[in-house]
Structures are given as C-alpha cells and as structure tokens.
Design a protein around this motif. Structure first.
Motif, PDB file in Angstrom:
ATOM      1  N   GLU A 495      74.033 136.471   9.950  1.00  0.00           N
ATOM      2  CA  GLU A 495      73.380 136.446  11.245  1.00  0.00           C
ATOM      3  C   GLU A 495      74.332 136.035  12.355  1.00  0.00           C
ATOM      4  OE1 GLU A 495      69.309 135.072  11.821  1.00  0.00           O
ATOM      5  OE2 GLU A 495      69.195 134.679   9.679  1.00  0.00           O
ATOM      6  N   GLU A 496      75.295 135.156  12.049  1.00  0.00           N
ATOM      7  CA  GLU A 496      76.259 134.750  13.074  1.00  0.00           C
ATOM      8  C   GLU A 496      77.087 135.942  13.536  1.00  0.00           C
ATOM      9  OE1 GLU A 496      78.619 131.621  11.529  1.00  0.00           O
ATOM     10  OE2 GLU A 496      77.066 130.088  11.772  1.00  0.00           O
ATOM     11  N   LEU A 497      77.461 136.815  12.614  1.00  0.00           N
ATOM     12  CA  LEU A 497      78.212 138.003  12.984  1.00  0.00           C
ATOM     13  C   LEU A 497      77.365 138.931  13.848  1.00  0.00           C
ATOM     14  CD1 LEU A 497      80.643 139.920  12.789  1.00  0.00           C
ATOM     15  CD2 LEU A 497      79.728 140.731  10.603  1.00  0.00           C
ATOM     16  N   LEU A 498      76.116 139.181  13.440  1.00  0.00           N
ATOM     17  CA  LEU A 498      75.247 140.062  14.223  1.00  0.00           C
ATOM     18  C   LEU A 498      74.970 139.476  15.605  1.00  0.00           C
ATOM     19  CD1 LEU A 498      72.657 141.297  11.579  1.00  0.00           C
ATOM     20  CD2 LEU A 498      74.771 142.372  12.330  1.00  0.00           C
ATOM     21  N   ASP A 499      74.809 138.156  15.697  1.00  0.00           N
ATOM     22  CA  ASP A 499      74.588 137.533  16.996  1.00  0.00           C
ATOM     23  C   ASP A 499      75.795 137.720  17.902  1.00  0.00           C
ATOM     24  OD1 ASP A 499      72.088 136.694  16.216  1.00  0.00           O
ATOM     25  OD2 ASP A 499      72.725 134.659  15.683  1.00  0.00           O
ATOM     26  N   ALA A 500      76.988 137.622  17.330  1.00  0.00           N
ATOM     27  CA  ALA A 500      78.199 137.812  18.133  1.00  0.00           C
ATOM     28  C   ALA A 500      78.305 139.248  18.641  1.00  0.00           C
ATOM     29  CB  ALA A 500      79.440 137.451  17.304  1.00  0.00           C
ATOM     30  N   LEU A 501      77.919 140.211  17.820  1.00  0.00           N
ATOM     31  CA  LEU A 501      77.968 141.608  18.250  1.00  0.00           C
ATOM     32  C   LEU A 501      76.894 141.901  19.288  1.00  0.00           C
ATOM     33  CD1 LEU A 501      78.687 143.543  14.922  1.00  0.00           C
ATOM     34  CD2 LEU A 501      80.227 142.287  16.420  1.00  0.00           C
ATOM     35  N   ARG A 502      75.728 141.295  19.148  1.00  0.00           N
ATOM     36  CA  ARG A 502      74.676 141.498  20.145  1.00  0.00           C
ATOM     37  C   ARG A 502      75.076 140.945  21.501  1.00  0.00           C
ATOM     38  NH1 ARG A 502      71.112 139.061  16.173  1.00  0.00           N
ATOM     39  NH2 ARG A 502      70.168 140.643  14.845  1.00  0.00           N
ATOM     40  N   ALA A 503      75.847 139.873  21.500  1.00  0.00           N
ATOM     41  CA  ALA A 503      76.215 139.229  22.762  1.00  0.00           C
ATOM     42  C   ALA A 503      77.072 140.127  23.638  1.00  0.00           C
ATOM     43  CB  ALA A 503      76.954 137.920  22.472  1.00  0.00           C
ATOM     44  N   ALA A 504      77.841 141.032  23.053  1.00  0.00           N
ATOM     45  CA  ALA A 504      78.710 141.936  23.818  1.00  0.00           C
ATOM     46  C   ALA A 504      78.661 143.314  23.176  1.00  0.00           C
ATOM     47  CB  ALA A 504      80.144 141.400  23.839  1.00  0.00           C
ATOM     48  N   PRO A 505      77.645 144.129  23.479  1.00  0.00           N
ATOM     49  CA  PRO A 505      77.515 145.451  22.858  1.00  0.00           C
ATOM     50  C   PRO A 505      78.741 146.315  23.122  1.00  0.00           C
ATOM     51  CG  PRO A 505      75.491 144.853  23.991  1.00  0.00           C
ATOM     52  CD  PRO A 505      76.514 143.835  24.376  1.00  0.00           C
ATOM     53  N   ALA A 506      79.334 146.827  22.070  1.00  0.00           N
ATOM     54  CA  ALA A 506      80.509 147.697  22.152  1.00  0.00           C
ATOM     55  C   ALA A 506      80.596 148.476  20.851  1.00  0.00           C
ATOM     56  CB  ALA A 506      81.781 146.884  22.399  1.00  0.00           C
ATOM     57  N   THR A 507      81.543 149.394  20.791  1.00  0.00           N
ATOM     58  CA  THR A 507      81.734 150.159  19.556  1.00  0.00           C
ATOM     59  C   THR A 507      82.854 149.598  18.697  1.00  0.00           C
ATOM     60  OG1 THR A 507      83.159 151.688  20.770  1.00  0.00           O
ATOM     61  CG2 THR A 507      80.837 152.300  20.534  1.00  0.00           C
ATOM     62  N   GLU A 508      83.795 148.860  19.302  1.00  0.00           N
ATOM     63  CA  GLU A 508      84.871 148.220  18.563  1.00  0.00           C
ATOM     64  C   GLU A 508      85.072 146.792  19.076  1.00  0.00           C
ATOM     65  OE1 GLU A 508      85.542 152.541  18.163  1.00  0.00           O
ATOM     66  OE2 GLU A 508      85.682 151.328  19.995  1.00  0.00           O
ATOM     67  N   TYR A 509      85.534 145.936  18.158  1.00  0.00           N
ATOM     68  CA  TYR A 509      85.793 144.535  18.495  1.00  0.00           C
ATOM     69  C   TYR A 509      87.138 144.129  17.911  1.00  0.00           C
ATOM     70  CZ  TYR A 509      80.775 144.523  19.401  1.00  0.00           C
ATOM     71  OH  TYR A 509      79.521 144.824  19.872  1.00  0.00           O
ATOM     72  N   LEU A 510      87.836 143.254  18.600  1.00  0.00           N
ATOM     73  CA  LEU A 510      89.094 142.717  18.090  1.00  0.00           C
ATOM     74  C   LEU A 510      88.774 141.502  17.222  1.00  0.00           C
ATOM     75  CD1 LEU A 510      92.233 142.900  18.232  1.00  0.00           C
ATOM     76  CD2 LEU A 510      92.097 141.137  20.012  1.00  0.00           C
ATOM     77  N   VAL A 511      89.198 141.533  15.981  1.00  0.00           N
ATOM     78  CA  VAL A 511      88.956 140.440  15.043  1.00  0.00           C
ATOM     79  C   VAL A 511      90.203 139.568  15.000  1.00  0.00           C
ATOM     80  CG1 VAL A 511      88.337 139.826  12.684  1.00  0.00           C
ATOM     81  CG2 VAL A 511      87.412 141.907  13.707  1.00  0.00           C
ATOM     82  N   VAL A 512      90.016 138.277  15.204  1.00  0.00           N
ATOM     83  CA  VAL A 512      91.145 137.351  15.273  1.00  0.00           C
ATOM     84  C   VAL A 512      90.948 136.221  14.273  1.00  0.00           C
ATOM     85  CG1 VAL A 512      91.655 137.888  17.683  1.00  0.00           C
ATOM     86  CG2 VAL A 512      90.037 136.064  17.145  1.00  0.00           C
ATOM     87  N   GLU A 513      92.061 135.647  13.862  1.00  0.00           N
ATOM     88  CA  GLU A 513      92.028 134.471  13.011  1.00  0.00           C
ATOM     89  C   GLU A 513      91.691 133.247  13.863  1.00  0.00           C
ATOM     90  OE1 GLU A 513      92.122 134.416   9.920  1.00  0.00           O
ATOM     91  OE2 GLU A 513      93.380 136.007   9.094  1.00  0.00           O
ATOM     92  N   THR A 514      91.441 132.126  13.189  1.00  0.00           N
ATOM     93  CA  THR A 514      91.147 130.898  13.924  1.00  0.00           C
ATOM     94  C   THR A 514      92.340 130.447  14.751  1.00  0.00           C
ATOM     95  OG1 THR A 514      91.788 129.656  11.933  1.00  0.00           O
ATOM     96  CG2 THR A 514      89.441 130.120  12.237  1.00  0.00           C
ATOM     97  N   THR A 515      93.530 130.887  14.373  1.00  0.00           N
ATOM     98  CA  THR A 515      94.734 130.554  15.124  1.00  0.00           C
ATOM     99  C   THR A 515      94.918 131.436  16.348  1.00  0.00           C
ATOM    100  OG1 THR A 515      96.045 132.039  13.727  1.00  0.00           O
ATOM    101  CG2 THR A 515      95.901 129.729  13.057  1.00  0.00           C
ATOM    102  N   GLY A 516      94.082 132.461  16.498  1.00  0.00           N
ATOM    103  CA  GLY A 516      94.201 133.375  17.616  1.00  0.00           C
ATOM    104  C   GLY A 516      94.994 134.625  17.303  1.00  0.00           C
ATOM    105  N   GLU A 517      95.574 134.724  16.104  1.00  0.00           N
ATOM    106  CA  GLU A 517      96.355 135.896  15.732  1.00  0.00           C
ATOM    107  C   GLU A 517      95.438 137.070  15.406  1.00  0.00           C
ATOM    108  OE1 GLU A 517     100.256 134.143  13.567  1.00  0.00           O
ATOM    109  OE2 GLU A 517      98.343 133.669  12.620  1.00  0.00           O
ATOM    110  N   ILE A 518      95.939 138.275  15.677  1.00  0.00           N
ATOM    111  CA  ILE A 518      95.148 139.480  15.449  1.00  0.00           C
ATOM    112  C   ILE A 518      94.990 139.731  13.952  1.00  0.00           C
ATOM    113  CG2 ILE A 518      95.021 141.963  15.833  1.00  0.00           C
ATOM    114  CD1 ILE A 518      96.706 141.586  18.320  1.00  0.00           C
ATOM    115  N   TYR A 519      93.738 139.977  13.542  1.00  0.00           N
ATOM    116  CA  TYR A 519      93.465 140.333  12.154  1.00  0.00           C
ATOM    117  C   TYR A 519      93.209 141.821  11.998  1.00  0.00           C
ATOM    118  CZ  TYR A 519      91.393 140.192   7.483  1.00  0.00           C
ATOM    119  OH  TYR A 519      91.124 140.409   6.165  1.00  0.00           O
ATOM    120  N   GLY A 520      92.548 142.435  12.975  1.00  0.00           N
ATOM    121  CA  GLY A 520      92.250 143.857  12.894  1.00  0.00           C
ATOM    122  C   GLY A 520      91.180 144.234  13.899  1.00  0.00           C
ATOM    123  N   VAL A 521      90.530 145.348  13.674  1.00  0.00           N
ATOM    124  CA  VAL A 521      89.496 145.861  14.569  1.00  0.00           C
ATOM    125  C   VAL A 521      88.232 146.109  13.756  1.00  0.00           C
ATOM    126  CG1 VAL A 521      88.797 147.788  16.038  1.00  0.00           C
ATOM    127  CG2 VAL A 521      91.117 146.871  16.209  1.00  0.00           C
TER     128      VAL A 521
END
Length: 539
Positions: A495-521
């Motif tokens: 549910e936390e993931l779905l809530d985050a996606l609902r907060a900013a509707p888009a087709t792609e999201y940048l996934v980052v580590e807790t350190t701020g480094e890029i993990y993927g899309v």
C-alpha cells in the motif's frame, strides 16, 4: 512483466540471444548508479534472458539496475523500449530541412506522449466500508484501481453526490438515489398517517417528508459513530455517503487488531440502539395519536430495525465485521475471519430472499391481510430480492478486498524496477537506444553534465518516433521532467508503494536508494501487470 522459461529471469524484446557489447562512454561523465545485489541479474531490452551481464561491468555510464517482475510470458508490448540499429549521426542525406522536420515530429510525439491518461476510480478498492440498513454496494472500479499504463489514483475530491458538510473533517454526501428513497418513504408513511391521523389531509405528506429526513439523520449518526471510532484508531476516512438503502462510511485502511475491528463495527449499531432509547423516552410524555407521538414512535422503531439488521452476523453488515473480528482473534488470521463472515453473509442473503416474503405473508411482520395480499406479496418479494442481492454482492466484495490486501505486499518497487542507463540531454534517440540495448536496460534517464537526473524518457513518446528519424531526435524532446514526487524509494512495497504512485500520477518514476543513488525506473504499466498477476493467484 517479462520472464524466461526455465531460468526464471526476465525476458524482454525479441527473445533473441545476443552478446552485450561494452557501452561506449559519453563525453561527460554520467551519474553512477549502484547495482542491486539481492534480487538477481538484470536483463537486456532486446537481448537474451540468459545474459546476466550487469551494466556496472561495462565501461561507460553505469546503468541503474532493476529487477524485472516475474511473469509466465515474455513482454512484447510497446511498453518495452524498442531495439534499434545504430545510425550514423554525422550527416543527413536530406539536409538541414529534413532535420528540422524530424525535430518538429519529435516535439509532436513528445507532446502526445506527455498526455496523462484520465484516472480510473479509486480503488484501489481497498476501502473498508461500514454500512447502515441494507448496506449498499461500495463504489468499485478496476481491481487495482488503475487506468491502462497509469498508477491507481483517487480523484482530488471523493464526490458521490451533494456535499452536505464535513463533520470531523470527513465529507458527507447525499447520493441522488436518496431523493428516490425519500420520496418512497414519504409516500408509504403518508399512507399510514392517513389511517392514523386522517384529519391531516394533504399535510400528512409534509409530516412524512420530515420523518424521512429525520430517519436519515439517524443513519448519519450511525455512520458518524464508525467515523469517530476510525479517527480514534488513526484510520483515514475518505467520506460518508447517504444512499438508497442506508449509509456508507469509507474507511481507507483496515484495523490493526481484531479488538479494534470489533469496536469499529459495534459502535454503529450501538448508537442506533441509543437513539431508539432516546426516542422512546421522548415519546413517554407525548400524547399518543398526535403528530409528535407518531413521529417519535416511527423513529424509535426504525432505529431498532437499523440496529437489529446491522447486527446480523454476515458481511458486509456490521455484525459480519464483528464475526470476522472474533474468528480473526481465534485463528490469528484476518483472511480466515473474512472468509467465514463472507460465507455467512451469503447464507444470510439466501435466507432474506426466501424468508422475508414468507414471514410477512404469515403475519410475522404485520402483513398478510387479505384485502392487500396480492400487492404486498409482490412488494415483499421485490424488497427481499433487492436486499439479498446487496448482501450477496457485498459479501463477495469483502472477499475480493481481503484478497487484495493479502497480495499487496507482493508489489515491491525493488523487484518491479527496470534497469536504466543515463544519457545526456543532446544524445540522439538512436544512440540512447543502442546504449540501452547494449547494457541490457529498458529505460532511459536524462542527466546533466554532472550526472544528476533531470527527466525520464517516456516510452509512449519513443514509440511515436519512426526509426529513420531517431538519429535526429534528441532524448530531451521525449522526456518528462522529474519532480520530487516522481522519485520513489526502492524500499517501498504494498500500500505504501501504491500511495506514493497515487500522489504523483505518471507513467514512469525514478527509483532511488535510501542514499539517493539511482536504482532504476519504475513503469506504472509494470505495477498494473504485477497486480493483476498477484490477484489471479489463489489465496
């Protein structure tokens, strides 16, 4: 979602095995993204699923890796970044005019791709509803509450009729169907008043309308009891809606313990019983056979009926939620409680369908008079059928929502994220796709000269660019600017993931580590497919 057959690794593209050439280094250094180590190897956009070569092992820009969601069939949809041939970008046979035309076409494709689809009704469909009286069916949309290729998101305002106020900060709506039932109550109760107080004449319908409004005010108090209890337990309440057969309190999260679930369900019928007692006490000093006496007696009886009906031990009624809490407490499994209460609810629906007309025709509910027997029989059968259908479908919806909550933890951002490669703003699309194919990636992140992510290249925009134009189209013209809400933590799930996606509707999201480094899309389309697959699995 893409998976291979025996290896269990994601497939992509054309399923043809190829070797991974080294990724050429762009002139300025790109942002370096750490390679995930816990979720297995990555896959190419159009390379063999057997290749486990991580982007970090190739010279050049580090690819932000991500796991592909497992599935049973390879993904061949347009959501995959298409594999392209390498084109020379030093000259164009058509000259400068052709290049300008291609850029214009790319701008149009980017503009088309930037259109966000309209959202579907929420649903996430994970609202827990507490209902009064006949418990009308909750609003439901697609199981995951998603439009195609877009994350589930609720509308800015819940809606659902005429807004009457916001007690305790919760919007209260009156559905259009309420006016129909108010007219029905006015007509039926007016006919009864004609026999009890014939001297009222046509004014009896004004008294009946007052009774209908007062009765639904009692229903609102019932629902507010659920709402106050939910707020006390820190559970968000989306709205209260008064409908044809009663009211609905839409509580967006499930109670954490069976004790809280029991209290949350019981307070509604308890308040109805309290109201019935208050109306009884108010009726004592009033002379029988008067308008106030008849109104108070009618409100007392109606609140008793509301309390008794809701205490029946079957979902979606309050008594069914109380039964669910008891079974949950005994077994330690909320799903077991839901299954038991839902099947009792279905048995209750059958009992209402068969028993209510028989009980009324035998005089058990005050019916069975010979002069109106035919009409009463038809009315009773219709009412019983409506109530039975509402209870049956409500029980089925409760089962589906329970299964949804059970499978939500399977949605994890880390395992659904696509591997990505960083490219600069002026990189031609053909070159960017070549690097993605070589690195085994399925997404492109536009970065600045220092390697900081600026935007995400939209797959829908890529598909709109013909292959022969791609050497002349910079990736910046096909990208959507990143906002803070479009950065998703790789640790999110359920549910936390779905809530985050609902907060900013888009087709792609940048996934980052807790350190701020890029993990993927993360693609919303991948989340949707994973959700559908999870819901298809047996509980």
């Amino acid at each position: 979602m893409d998976v291979s057959g025996a290896s269990g690794q994601p497939r992509s593209g054309d399923d043809q095995p190829t070797d991974h050439p080294a990724v050429p280094t762009p002139p300025p250094p790109a942002a370096e993204a750490p390679a995930p180590t816990e979720d297995g190897p990555d896959t190419d956009i159009a390379a063999t699923p057997d290749s486990n070569t991580p982007a970090s092992n190739t010279p050049g820009p580090e690819a932000a890796r991500a796991e592909e969601p497992e599935d049973e069939t390879p993904d061949t949809t347009a959501a995959t970044v298409p594999k392209t041939k390498t084109h020379e970008t030093g000259a164009d046979e058509a000259g400068a005019d052709q290049a300008e035309a291609d850029r214009a076409g790319a701008d149009k494709a980017a503009a088309d791709g930037a259109k966000t689809p309209e959202s579907a009704p929420d649903t996430a469909g994970t609202h827990e509803t507490h209902r009064t009286l006949a418990h009308t069916e909750p609003p439901t949309g697609p199981a995951p509450g998603m439009a195609k290729g877009e994350p589930p998101r609720p509308p800015k305002e819940p809606g659902g009729g005429i807004l009457m106020g916001r007690p305790f900060g919760v919007p209260v709506y009156v559905a259009p169907s309420w006016f129909l039932v108010a007219a029905l109550i006015t007509w039926v109760f007016g006919g009864q008043l004609d026999r009890v107080l014939p001297e009222l004449g046509a004014a009896r319908y004004l008294v009946s309308l007052f009774f209908a409004v007062a009765f639904y005010a009692s229903v609102l108090v019932h629902e507010l009891a659920h709402t106050v209890a939910a707020i006390r337990f820190k559970l968000p309440v989306r709205r209260i809606q008064l409908q044809f057969f009663g009211g609905v309190s839409e509580i967006e999260k499930e109670a954490e313990t069976p004790g809280r679930e029991f209290v949350l369900a019981f307070v509604g019928p308890l308040l109805s019983l309290v109201l019935a007692g208050l109306f009884y006490l108010a009726m004592k000093p009033v002379q029988p056979g008067t308008v106030p006496g008849v109104l108070l007696a009618g409100l007392m009886v109606s609140n008793l009926i509301v309390a008794a009906f809701n205490l029946l031990p079957g979902l979606p009624l309050d008594g069914g939620r109380m039964l669910r809490a008891v079974v949950w407490k005994i077994t330690g499994k909320p799903m077991s409680g839901t299954v038991a209460a839902a099947w009792v609810g279905r048995a209750l629906a059958v009992a209402v369908l068969v028993g209510l007309p028989l009980l009324n025709s035998s005089g058990g509910l005050g019916g069975g008079t010979e002069e109106s027997g035919g009409m009463n029989t038809v009315t009773d059968a219709l009412l019983a059928a409506i109530l039975a259908a509402i209870i049956w479908t409500g029980a089925g919806n409760s089962l589906r929502m329970a299964r949804l909550r059970e499978h939500l933890p399977e949605l994890r951002a880390r395992t659904l994220t696509r591997r990505a490669v960083p490219v600069e703003t002026d990189t031609p699309l053909s070159e960017a796709l070549r690097r993605a194919n070589a690195a085994g990636a399925r997404a492109l992140v536009v970065v600045d000269a220092d390697g900081h992510p600026l935007s995400l290249v939209r797959e829908s925009a890529i598909v709109g660019v013909p292959e022969h134009r791609r050497p002349w189209v910079p990736v910046s013209g096909l990208a959507q600017d990143l906002t803070d809400d479009m950065r998703v933590s790789a640790e999110l799930s359920g549910e936390e993931l779905l809530d985050a996606l609902r907060a900013a509707p888009a087709t792609e999201y940048l996934v980052v580590e807790t350190t701020g480094e890029i993990y993927g899309v993360l693609s919303a389309a991948d989340v949707e497919r994973a959700f559908v697959k999870a819901m298809a699995r047996p509980s």
